[in-house]
Design a protein around this motif. Structure first.
Motif, PDB file in Angstrom:
ATOM      1  N   TRP A  64      45.839  67.604  94.779  1.00 58.30           N
ATOM      2  CA  TRP A  64      45.156  68.628  93.993  1.00 58.30           C
ATOM      3  C   TRP A  64      43.675  68.650  94.313  1.00 58.30           C
ATOM      4  CZ3 TRP A  64      47.912  71.566  90.288  1.00 58.30           C
ATOM      5  CH2 TRP A  64      49.243  71.178  90.109  1.00 58.30           C
ATOM      6  N   GLN A  77      43.767  73.004  91.099  1.00 55.96           N
ATOM      7  CA  GLN A  77      44.666  73.829  91.900  1.00 55.96           C
ATOM      8  C   GLN A  77      45.303  72.957  92.974  1.00 55.96           C
ATOM      9  OE1 GLN A  77      45.408  76.893  91.034  1.00 55.96           O
ATOM     10  NE2 GLN A  77      43.878  76.837  89.370  1.00 55.96           N
ATOM     11  N   ARG A 102      47.002  73.899  86.569  1.00 54.98           N
ATOM     12  CA  ARG A 102      46.565  75.236  86.999  1.00 54.98           C
ATOM     13  C   ARG A 102      46.190  76.110  85.800  1.00 54.98           C
ATOM     14  NH1 ARG A 102      52.105  75.931  90.253  1.00 54.98           N
ATOM     15  NH2 ARG A 102      52.733  75.155  88.192  1.00 54.98           N
TER      16      ARG A 102
END
Length: 295
Positions: free
Chosen positions: A281, A146, A109
């Motif tokens: 992800w 993310q 991230r």
């Protein structure tokens, strides 16, 4: 400052001509866990660990858990709740006092990463690591992602072998990230990261891989370890499915006349697994440094 490096790393630094830079960067390696590092660890949902199994083979494994499952419990110690899933190559090693271990916490991230190497002590709820080396690395070659979804169920070990299958070859060729565990015996174990555009890891055959060594921080901890001891463990995470591909084998560095370097890895053992409690992800945003990599 050469005391933070063993002879293998020093030899590579001398050959490449970066001893001065390595001396400077080496000042960042300590034994203490600062407050900012402790705060970073407590936010992480996974931790990569490297160690040798009972037969002496090097492996890199992925541990997952809710943020806080890895935390600093003192200025030189971390605790890890839980452990690797059943069937993982390092299950026994991570339950054995005195195991030399390397760890890396990487946050896709924020493109931040932290490495902590030391000696393991087994606990009733997991294990602890007494830190011998603690340091952060720059965000070079880290892809940004993310998290999308947490998947609770898992199938455990899917396949074992001594060579890559066609599906595993495809997984390696599309990888933009992998982790590598290396050792220099008495000088301990290190876990590190390698990143690049898909295809940066070449599959030369079902039992041989190669990848370029991009310009980094001048420490040469991984290449230094491989100079001292060729054993290595690789971990390829599949960010979209949560599966992991673990390879154990031996590696060596090739130095080209133009200053380029690449590592060749010989596969000796393969484990493919799907772990419970895994994060899925999203699509990566590739590192801006990858547009200027040199081989």
């Amino acid at each position: 400052m050469s005391g933070v490096y063993h002879w293998g790393s020093l030899a590579v630094q001398e050959r490449v001509g970066v001893r001065g830079a390595a001396e400077h960067v080496g000042r960042s390696i300590g034994t203490g866990i600062r407050d900012v590092a402790a705060a970073f660890l407590e936010l992480q949902p996974h931790l990569v660990v490297g160690a040798a199994d009972g037969a002496g083979r090097m492996w890199a494994s992925l541990l997952t858990g809710p943020p806080g499952f890895v935390r600093a419990t003192g200025p030189h110690r971390i605790a890890v709740a839980g452990g690797v899933p059943a069937g993982d190559p390092l299950a026994e090693a991570l339950a054995t006092d005195g195991t030399r271990i390397g760890t890396i916490a990487l946050d896709p991230r924020t493109r931040r990463r932290m490495r902590l190497n030391g000696t393991l002590g087994a606990t009733s709820r997991g294990f602890a690591v007494e830190a011998e080396q603690v340091f952060a690395n720059c965000p070079k070659y880290l892809q940004q992602r993310q998290p999308l979804e947490l998947v609770a169920e898992g199938a455990g070990v899917v396949r074992r072998g001594d060579a890559l299958t066609l599906g595993q070859v495809r997984a390696v060729r599309r990888a933009d990230t992998f982790f590598v565990a290396t050792t220099a015996e008495a000088d301990g174990v290190d876990a590190s990261h390698r990143g690049g555009l898909p295809g940066f890891v070449e599959v030369l055959s079902p039992v041989e891989l190669a990848w370029p060594d991009y310009a980094g921080n001048a420490m040469f901890l991984t290449l230094g370890n491989l100079t001292a001891d060729p054993r290595a463990g690789l971990l390829f995470p599949d960010w979209e499915s949560g599966a992991v591909l673990q390879l154990s084998g031996r590696a060596r560095t090739e130095f080209a006349a133009d200053g380029g370097r690449r590592t060749r890895f010989r596969v000796e053992s393969v484990v493919e697994a799907v772990h419970p409690g895994r994060l899925l992800w999203g699509t990566p945003e590739y590192s801006p440094h990858l547009g200027s990599t040199t081989r």
